[in-house]
Design a protein around this motif. Structure first.
Motif, PDB file in Angstrom:
ATOM      1  N   THR A 269      -9.547 -13.632 -42.961  1.00  0.00           N
ATOM      2  CA  THR A 269     -10.567 -12.586 -43.086  1.00  0.00           C
ATOM      3  C   THR A 269     -11.032 -12.138 -41.713  1.00  0.00           C
ATOM      4  O   THR A 269     -11.173 -10.941 -41.440  1.00  0.00           O
ATOM      5  CB  THR A 269     -11.775 -13.094 -43.905  1.00  0.00           C
ATOM      6  N   ASP A 270     -11.234 -13.106 -40.830  1.00  0.00           N
ATOM      7  CA  ASP A 270     -11.676 -12.800 -39.472  1.00  0.00           C
ATOM      8  C   ASP A 270     -10.597 -12.025 -38.710  1.00  0.00           C
ATOM      9  O   ASP A 270     -10.878 -11.045 -38.023  1.00  0.00           O
ATOM     10  CB  ASP A 270     -12.007 -14.110 -38.755  1.00  0.00           C
ATOM     11  N   TRP A 271      -9.339 -12.450 -38.831  1.00  0.00           N
ATOM     12  CA  TRP A 271      -8.240 -11.776 -38.132  1.00  0.00           C
ATOM     13  C   TRP A 271      -8.025 -10.360 -38.649  1.00  0.00           C
ATOM     14  O   TRP A 271      -7.808  -9.422 -37.881  1.00  0.00           O
ATOM     15  CB  TRP A 271      -6.944 -12.577 -38.305  1.00  0.00           C
ATOM     16  N   ILE A 272      -8.068 -10.204 -39.949  1.00  0.00           N
ATOM     17  CA  ILE A 272      -7.840  -8.875 -40.540  1.00  0.00           C
ATOM     18  C   ILE A 272      -8.938  -7.911 -40.112  1.00  0.00           C
ATOM     19  O   ILE A 272      -8.671  -6.765 -39.723  1.00  0.00           O
ATOM     20  CB  ILE A 272      -7.762  -8.968 -42.078  1.00  0.00           C
ATOM     21  N   ASP A 273     -10.186  -8.383 -40.188  1.00  0.00           N
ATOM     22  CA  ASP A 273     -11.299  -7.508 -39.798  1.00  0.00           C
ATOM     23  C   ASP A 273     -11.263  -7.170 -38.310  1.00  0.00           C
ATOM     24  O   ASP A 273     -11.797  -6.146 -37.894  1.00  0.00           O
ATOM     25  CB  ASP A 273     -12.638  -8.170 -40.148  1.00  0.00           C
ATOM     26  N   GLY A 274     -10.616  -8.023 -37.512  1.00  0.00           N
ATOM     27  CA  GLY A 274     -10.548  -7.773 -36.074  1.00  0.00           C
ATOM     28  C   GLY A 274      -9.281  -7.059 -35.636  1.00  0.00           C
ATOM     29  O   GLY A 274      -9.082  -6.826 -34.440  1.00  0.00           O
ATOM     30  N   GLU A 303     -13.918 -11.112 -51.138  1.00  0.00           N
ATOM     31  CA  GLU A 303     -14.021 -10.892 -49.699  1.00  0.00           C
ATOM     32  C   GLU A 303     -12.667 -10.521 -49.104  1.00  0.00           C
ATOM     33  O   GLU A 303     -12.570  -9.621 -48.266  1.00  0.00           O
ATOM     34  CB  GLU A 303     -14.564 -12.155 -49.007  1.00  0.00           C
ATOM     35  N   MET A 304     -11.618 -11.192 -49.569  1.00  0.00           N
ATOM     36  CA  MET A 304     -10.287 -10.907 -49.049  1.00  0.00           C
ATOM     37  C   MET A 304      -9.839  -9.506 -49.454  1.00  0.00           C
ATOM     38  O   MET A 304      -9.275  -8.755 -48.650  1.00  0.00           O
ATOM     39  CB  MET A 304      -9.290 -11.943 -49.558  1.00  0.00           C
ATOM     40  N   GLU A 444     -22.761 -15.724 -40.393  1.00  0.00           N
ATOM     41  CA  GLU A 444     -23.388 -15.302 -41.652  1.00  0.00           C
ATOM     42  C   GLU A 444     -23.988 -13.899 -41.517  1.00  0.00           C
ATOM     43  O   GLU A 444     -23.919 -13.099 -42.459  1.00  0.00           O
ATOM     44  CB  GLU A 444     -24.485 -16.292 -42.055  1.00  0.00           C
ATOM     45  N   LEU A 445     -24.544 -13.597 -40.335  1.00  0.00           N
ATOM     46  CA  LEU A 445     -25.119 -12.279 -40.103  1.00  0.00           C
ATOM     47  C   LEU A 445     -24.024 -11.207 -40.111  1.00  0.00           C
ATOM     48  O   LEU A 445     -24.206 -10.119 -40.675  1.00  0.00           O
ATOM     49  CB  LEU A 445     -25.870 -12.251 -38.775  1.00  0.00           C
ATOM     50  N   THR A 446     -22.892 -11.526 -39.502  1.00  0.00           N
ATOM     51  CA  THR A 446     -21.757 -10.586 -39.501  1.00  0.00           C
ATOM     52  C   THR A 446     -21.304 -10.298 -40.924  1.00  0.00           C
ATOM     53  O   THR A 446     -21.070  -9.149 -41.293  1.00  0.00           O
ATOM     54  CB  THR A 446     -20.595 -11.167 -38.679  1.00  0.00           C
ATOM     55  N   ASP A 447     -21.179 -11.353 -41.729  1.00  0.00           N
ATOM     56  CA  ASP A 447     -20.770 -11.175 -43.131  1.00  0.00           C
ATOM     57  C   ASP A 447     -21.783 -10.342 -43.898  1.00  0.00           C
ATOM     58  O   ASP A 447     -21.414  -9.502 -44.733  1.00  0.00           O
ATOM     59  CB  ASP A 447     -20.608 -12.544 -43.810  1.00  0.00           C
TER      60      ASP A 447
END
Length: 828
Positions: A269-274, A303-304, A444-447
């Motif tokens: 999730t982190d990699w895709i969003d970045g 989320e994914m 958590e804030l980013t999410d």
């Protein structure tokens, strides 16, 4: 068929060159039939399975098929055909169509496992090297595939090596000017053929920024997890084709299980969003990223699905002069969402992408998949869309509360957007994000911020879907409507702000949902049966008294409708349109800004392609399948009034609106269903109101004394259309509530403003300003909405010009305090 036989020179006595080679003759029969079936219908591809000549070829033995393939790929059939035409010196024969069919035949056969010898392959590779392009009109990819099958792990012979080296050298030369992915792939495949040892070397991760970041994240893990990730990356890098097989996904799923699904999802999730897509500098890891995206189908969480959808939308954004940022990754995202048929969010995102992506083939693939999912569930696509919206964790009132440290973050679904509010554990509100949250709860804030943005997008899509229900002729049984709209956490507040029309047996009534149930205009509670039909109320079918009563009711309750409903403009057929019969001139002879016009067409569900200094003429169209009707709004580019750097005309002139039936028969205006006519004319009125050059304050060379001066004068301060009339009525209601009410006056077409320096007339239709006396045009470019108008209540969303008019009025009342030099120079 006879026509094509004649023009293509088919000789029933034998081949065009006089030979009697059976393979040659069969190839000719295929080409002639292919052209007869498809070339006359441009854009309508031929299905080989329907062709008699193709069936005969497929039924033949492999050696015969190989002979046909060799003749086609070496252009022997087309060369003989051109020769048979005996062109005069200097004369050109149009062989494009013939060679296209010939290439189709050869390339398709080449993908079969035919018994080619290395000598034959050498001949074919040499033939490919002689062609001008490495990508267009060149079967090199198919030829390399056959070569790989024939050689296996064995090295090529001397002659084949020489031929392959020749193609590789040409590839490298072409890459100096156009380093495309297709050429890079051809070069890599040739190098593997020339050195089979490359295939067996240890896997090497691609380089680049994306891979560097991924490796940094992996480096922080335990040895076991790091090893599991590296195995997964190697597997993903081997992703081939445009979509994965179920076997490939299952094997990848086993690797994800070994790694741990939560571990996989957290980093992915982190990699895709970045992931940043730069078409000018493609990332070397693009194939690996594609494989990882495919593999996320093994973890189909909400989320994914949202992350994959965001990446897909970003990939399909068009870049001037290039096209989509990455069709490969964009397609991978769509395919992955299609592989999550049980996930409501994935289906909802497919629906969203179907409307956002501008490539017809992709939209068609998404629609086909949605139809397949709907059929499997025994519902229509529309019902699937209704049922697929998840609640995202929100409660019945459209609220979600999350605790981050010592603070509560509350997301409220209000109108067309999600609003985030903060408070401490005692309920004391905070205007901004608490510093402790920023410091201690960054992930958590980013999410949370991502969820707020996503939910605003979800609401926007639901609003669009609801408004489109007019032309989609949607209705729901009361039980389904209650479950999927009134009681749905995401749709609840939207549903409560709209008026609904209920038919229960022989009784029909319009109602507004409230906390205590459904109430009619008189405040009486209505309790429909489960099978009662529910649809959106439309003012077209009500008398003026009822419409005004509903408007007053909406305003009395302080509701903000997500789109104009109670205040919706209604368009009826005029006497002039009855006279013209099959077309309407109501919105003809306007000068429109083409780029804005196209964007608005897309937003309202119309099909239109930009026109430029090439053969790009087309007519904006909208199809309305529910009524079996199509509509066209004729526009013509103004070729001599400016163009963009890419040769696209800046302006259009508008003409007639025409309706036709599903049989493509022109319809008389009076035969068009009133609801369809009203909604379509409302769209066209919007096109003109928003994109006309007459309401653009930045159009400095086209004002009263510039180009199209007569048109500008007529429209910028002319008669009010239906939208402008509604705007005028609403401003008339608002004026008495404003602090500057004593300085404002409602006139026929203008809001009159008494400033300290001048008197001004602001046109309700265009927002343009005239200084009085003297009728001098005043150009003011809208800026940020002033505080004085931010708290002004409007019973509907979407009319930005209304707010702009009020903003200008507040500025002009105090014209002695204006400091903007551009405006001051005009006031003198």
């Amino acid at each position: 068929m006879d026509f094509f036989k004649k023009i293509l020179g088919q000789n029933n006595q034998g081949a065009v060159d006089g030979t009697a080679d059976p393979a040659f003759e069969q190839a000719q029969l295929f080409i002639n039939e292919y052209l007869a079936r498809g070339f006359a219908k441009y854009g309508n591809p031929v299905k080989l399975a329907d062709m008699e000549s193709w069936a005969k070829i497929k039924a033949a033995d492999p050696e015969f098929m190989a002979d046909i393939c060799l003749l086609a790929l070496k252009r022997k059939i087309s060369e003989a055909w051109i020769k048979s035409k005996a062109p005069k010196p200097g004369e050109n024969i149009n062989s494009y169509a013939y060679r296209e069919a010939e290439l189709k035949l050869g390339s398709t056969l080449m993908r079969s496992k035919l018994p080619f010898s290395e000598i034959q392959l050498t001949d074919l590779v040499h033939s490919c090297a002689k062609r001008r392009s490495m990508e267009w009109d060149n079967p090199i990819v198919s030829v390399l595939g056959a070569t790989e099958r024939v050689l296996g792990d064995n090295p090529p012979g001397a002659q084949l090596t020489k031929a392959l080296q020749k193609v590789r050298a040409k590839c490298i030369k072409k890459m100096r000017y156009s380093n495309t992915e297709a050429k890079r792939k051809i070069k890599t495949r040739i190098e593997k053929l020339l050195d089979p040892g490359i295939k067996n070397t240890a896997f090497v991760l691609p380089k680049g920024k994306w891979m560097q970041r991924a490796l940094e994240d992996i480096a922080a893990l335990t040895d076991k997890k790091r090893a599991a990730w590296l195995a997964l990356l190697e597997y993903a890098a081997d992703a081939k084709g445009s979509k994965p097989s179920q076997k490939w996904l299952k094997q990848g799923g086993d690797l994800i299980t070994a790694l741990g699904k939560q571990n996989f999802q957290a980093l992915m999730t982190d990699w895709i969003d970045g992931t940043k897509i730069d078409p000018g500098d493609p990332d070397p890891a693009v194939d690996l990223i594609k494989g990882l995206v495919w593999l996320t189908a093994n973890t189909p969480t909400n989320e994914m699905a949202l992350s994959i959808s965001r990446l897909g939308e970003n990939c399909y954004v068009k870049v001037a002069g290039i096209g989509a940022r990455s069709k490969k990754l964009g397609n991978a995202c769509c395919v992955t969402l299609m592989n999550m048929p049980e996930n409501k969010t994935a289906i909802a995102e497919l629906v969203r992408l179907r409307g956002k992506i501008k490539y017809p083939s992709v939209r068609g693939d998404i629609q086909t998949k949605l139809e397949a999912i709907a059929e499997k569930q025994g519902v229509t696509v529309a019902e699937l869309e209704d049922a697929s919206l998840p609640d995202f964790g929100f409660d019945a009132g459209g609220q979600l509360i999350k605790t981050l440290g010592d603070f509560n973050a509350t997301i409220n679904l209000v109108g067309n957007k999600a609003v985030l509010a903060w408070a401490d554990q005692n309920g004391k509100a905070r205007k901004t994000v608490p510093a402790a949250v920023r410091k201690e709860s960054k992930p958590e804030l980013t999410d949370l911020k991502r969820l707020v943005k996503d939910m605003s997008g979800v609401l926007a899509r639901q609003i669009t879907s609801l408004e489109q229900s007019y032309l989609n002729d949607r209705s729901w049984d009361f039980a389904s409507w209650q479950t999927r709209h009134f009681n749905h956490p995401v749709r609840h507040n939207l549903t409560r702000s709209l008026i609904w029309f209920i038919t229960d047996g022989k009784k029909s009534t319009s109602v507004l949902p409230t906390d205590t149930g459904l109430q009619d205009l008189a405040g009486k509670t209505i309790n429909p049966s489960k099978t009662a039909a529910v649809k959106l109320w439309h003012p077209l079918f009500e008398d003026t008294k009822t419409i005004v009563a509903w408007r007053d009711k909406i305003e009395e309750l302080g509701l903000v409708q997500p789109f104009k409903q109670a205040h919706r403009e209604v368009y009826v057929v005029t006497d002039a349109e009855r006279t013209t019969g099959i077309y309407s001139n109501r919105f003809a002879a306007h000068v429109l800004r083409q780029h804005q016009f196209k964007a608005l067409c897309e937003a309202r569900g119309w099909t239109y392609v930009l026109q430029g200094m090439w053969d790009g003429w087309n007519i904006p169209q909208k199809r309305i399948p529910a009524f079996g009707i199509a509509v066209e709004y004729a526009v013509e580019m103004i070729a001599d009034e400016g163009e963009s750097n890419h040769g696209i005309a800046l302006y259009l002139s508008s003409d007639q609106v025409r309706f036709s039936s599903s049989e493509s028969n022109q319809m008389n205006i009076e035969d068009v269903p009133p609801l369809v006519f009203s909604e379509i004319m409302r769209d066209v009125d919007l096109f003109v109101a928003v994109t006309s050059v007459a309401n653009d304050p930045n159009w400095t060379d086209g004002g009263p004394n510039g180009r199209f001066g007569n048109y500008w004068e007529r429209f910028a301060f002319g008669d009010l259309g239906e939208t402008a009339k509604t705007r005028k009525e609403q401003i008339a209601k608002l004026v008495p509530k404003l602090a500057i009410a004593d300085k404002l006056e409602i006139e026929d077409k203008f809001l009159k403003v008494e400033g300290k320096v001048n008197t001004y007339n602001i046109h309700f239709g265009s927002g343009n300003i005239m200084m009085m006396p003297g009728n001098k045009y005043l150009c003011i470019v809208p800026g940020r909405r002033p505080k004085e108008t931010e708290k002004v209540y409007l019973p509907f969303a979407g009319d930005t010009l209304l707010s702009i008019i009020l903003s200008k009025a507040h500025m002009l009342v105090n014209d002695d305090k204006i400091t903007d030099t551009n405006i001051l120079n005009q006031l003198r």
